[in-house]
Design a protein around this motif. Sequence first.
Motif, PDB file in Angstrom:
ATOM      1  N   ASN A 196     -33.635  -7.621  56.527  1.00 34.34           N
ATOM      2  CA  ASN A 196     -33.082  -6.303  56.251  1.00 34.34           C
ATOM      3  C   ASN A 196     -34.207  -5.297  56.038  1.00 34.34           C
ATOM      4  O   ASN A 196     -35.090  -5.503  55.207  1.00 34.34           O
ATOM      5  N   PHE A 197     -34.180  -4.208  56.820  1.00 39.00           N
ATOM      6  CA  PHE A 197     -35.161  -3.133  56.702  1.00 39.00           C
ATOM      7  C   PHE A 197     -34.439  -1.860  56.280  1.00 39.00           C
ATOM      8  O   PHE A 197     -33.434  -1.491  56.884  1.00 39.00           O
ATOM      9  N   SER A 198     -34.960  -1.200  55.246  1.00 39.64           N
ATOM     10  CA  SER A 198     -34.336   0.005  54.730  1.00 39.64           C
ATOM     11  C   SER A 198     -35.341   1.151  54.681  1.00 39.64           C
ATOM     12  O   SER A 198     -36.551   0.933  54.505  1.00 39.64           O
ATOM     13  N   ASN A 199     -34.837   2.377  54.823  1.00 44.69           N
ATOM     14  CA  ASN A 199     -35.702   3.540  54.666  1.00 44.69           C
ATOM     15  C   ASN A 199     -35.867   3.943  53.198  1.00 44.69           C
ATOM     16  O   ASN A 199     -36.550   4.911  52.885  1.00 44.69           O
ATOM     17  N   ARG A 200     -35.235   3.185  52.292  1.00 42.88           N
ATOM     18  CA  ARG A 200     -35.372   3.421  50.861  1.00 42.88           C
ATOM     19  C   ARG A 200     -36.109   2.250  50.234  1.00 42.88           C
ATOM     20  O   ARG A 200     -35.785   1.080  50.471  1.00 42.88           O
ATOM     21  N   SER A 201     -37.090   2.562  49.443  1.00 43.16           N
ATOM     22  CA  SER A 201     -37.918   1.530  48.825  1.00 43.16           C
ATOM     23  C   SER A 201     -37.082   0.612  47.943  1.00 43.16           C
ATOM     24  O   SER A 201     -36.205   1.056  47.192  1.00 43.16           O
ATOM     25  N   GLY A 202     -37.378  -0.668  48.042  1.00 43.47           N
ATOM     26  CA  GLY A 202     -36.740  -1.643  47.175  1.00 43.47           C
ATOM     27  C   GLY A 202     -35.557  -2.353  47.783  1.00 43.47           C
ATOM     28  O   GLY A 202     -34.999  -3.264  47.164  1.00 43.47           O
ATOM     29  N   PHE A 203     -35.130  -1.965  49.005  1.00 43.68           N
ATOM     30  CA  PHE A 203     -33.950  -2.573  49.593  1.00 43.68           C
ATOM     31  C   PHE A 203     -34.266  -3.488  50.778  1.00 43.68           C
ATOM     32  O   PHE A 203     -33.352  -3.992  51.421  1.00 43.68           O
ATOM     33  N   ASP A 204     -35.538  -3.674  51.094  1.00 47.36           N
ATOM     34  CA  ASP A 204     -35.906  -4.640  52.119  1.00 47.36           C
ATOM     35  C   ASP A 204     -35.749  -6.050  51.569  1.00 47.36           C
ATOM     36  O   ASP A 204     -35.983  -6.304  50.379  1.00 47.36           O
ATOM     37  N   TYR A 205     -35.370  -6.988  52.411  1.00 46.79           N
ATOM     38  CA  TYR A 205     -35.355  -8.392  51.996  1.00 46.79           C
ATOM     39  C   TYR A 205     -35.330  -9.286  53.221  1.00 46.79           C
ATOM     40  O   TYR A 205     -34.963  -8.872  54.322  1.00 46.79           O
ATOM     41  N   ARG A 206     -35.727 -10.520  52.992  1.00 47.95           N
ATOM     42  CA  ARG A 206     -35.586 -11.599  53.965  1.00 47.95           C
ATOM     43  C   ARG A 206     -34.973 -12.791  53.251  1.00 47.95           C
ATOM     44  O   ARG A 206     -35.299 -13.071  52.094  1.00 47.95           O
ATOM     45  N   ALA A 207     -34.097 -13.484  53.951  1.00 46.50           N
ATOM     46  CA  ALA A 207     -33.444 -14.639  53.334  1.00 46.50           C
ATOM     47  C   ALA A 207     -32.938 -15.577  54.406  1.00 46.50           C
ATOM     48  O   ALA A 207     -32.547 -15.147  55.488  1.00 46.50           O
ATOM     49  N   TRP A 208     -32.961 -16.859  54.099  1.00 43.05           N
ATOM     50  CA  TRP A 208     -32.328 -17.830  54.985  1.00 43.05           C
ATOM     51  C   TRP A 208     -31.382 -18.702  54.183  1.00 43.05           C
ATOM     52  O   TRP A 208     -31.559 -18.895  52.982  1.00 43.05           O
ATOM     53  N   ILE A 209     -30.368 -19.186  54.860  1.00 38.19           N
ATOM     54  CA  ILE A 209     -29.346 -20.045  54.265  1.00 38.19           C
ATOM     55  C   ILE A 209     -29.168 -21.260  55.156  1.00 38.19           C
ATOM     56  O   ILE A 209     -29.144 -21.149  56.383  1.00 38.19           O
ATOM     57  N   GLY A 210     -29.041 -22.413  54.550  1.00 35.58           N
ATOM     58  CA  GLY A 210     -28.739 -23.633  55.285  1.00 35.58           C
ATOM     59  C   GLY A 210     -27.800 -24.496  54.479  1.00 35.58           C
ATOM     60  O   GLY A 210     -27.863 -24.505  53.242  1.00 35.58           O
ATOM     61  N   GLY A 211     -26.907 -25.202  55.167  1.00 37.00           N
ATOM     62  CA  GLY A 211     -25.992 -26.049  54.422  1.00 37.00           C
ATOM     63  C   GLY A 211     -25.013 -26.774  55.313  1.00 37.00           C
ATOM     64  O   GLY A 211     -25.100 -26.742  56.547  1.00 37.00           O
TER      65      GLY A 211
END
Length: 294
Positions: free
Chosen positions: A270-285
């Motif tokens: 996730n890339f955001s133009n507002r600081s603090g809202f970027d993230y990367r995540a993976w899920i497995g199950g």
Amino acid sequence: MTADGTVVPEHALDQYRMLPPTAGSQGAPTMTPDGMQLPTDEEADGSFGKQVVLNTQERPHEFVVTGDSSVFFTSNPALTEQGADGAVFFVGSAAVAWNHRISQDLQLQVGGRAALFRYDARSDLDFDSFGGGVGLTWSPAFSSGIVFFGGYDATKLLKRGGDDLLTEHAFTVGAAKVIVLSRSQALTFNLAGGLGITDPHSAQRDLIAAGVAYHLRLSRDLDLDAGYRGTVYFYDTRGRTDFNGLASLSLSYHFARWATVSAYGSFADNFSNRSGFDYRAWIGGTGITLSWQF
């Protein structure tokens, strides 16, 4: 949650949408709130969204009741910019859907669902989800196989204990095209736009989404699905715009007509133009889904 510790209620909704369509029984009977499930028809199944099944099937029953139980690991449970220790969580859900063919090229879908999410070491992230939706799919003869769809979906998220977390009303329209490559594989392309009405208002957002999915029937009882969905979110507050990319891969074994066991993995960026809202995540199950049609 932002880097400064501010709680962002939509983190639960985003984590929820990273799961396969069965886990949590997302969206209306034939689409997620992102519009990324395809319309159902007489040759549809429930793999990555609604894919064309490439062998002969019976005419589907109108009512479908499903229940599933899954266990997942996520690398970033709160979807923060800096990330955090991973967490294991359980998802249990139940759903009911009614799929009614109004005419040869028009179909109505109505459904409801409930789910609970429980984390092993992050009970502050536990939540329950309730919702339902109604949708129409239209496949006119002149469209060269393009199916048009539209729908309304309501989602209510509650913190463990019953306190409100988020309420969303989502309206989605879009189109989908299935390209059959052979008797055992197909590609699906789709495009959707959506409007959202959300409480709290800080989480309210509209979207444009596009996706591609690949379906491969490895054997009579074994399916492989892979896909990518790109979504641009336009938030109503502070001029925030996010781009969210989600890649997924799943393997499903249908050991009975009414039971499927699956392994699933996804990665979100996730890339955001507002600081603090970027993230990367993976899920497995992995999980098991039971389904009854009548």
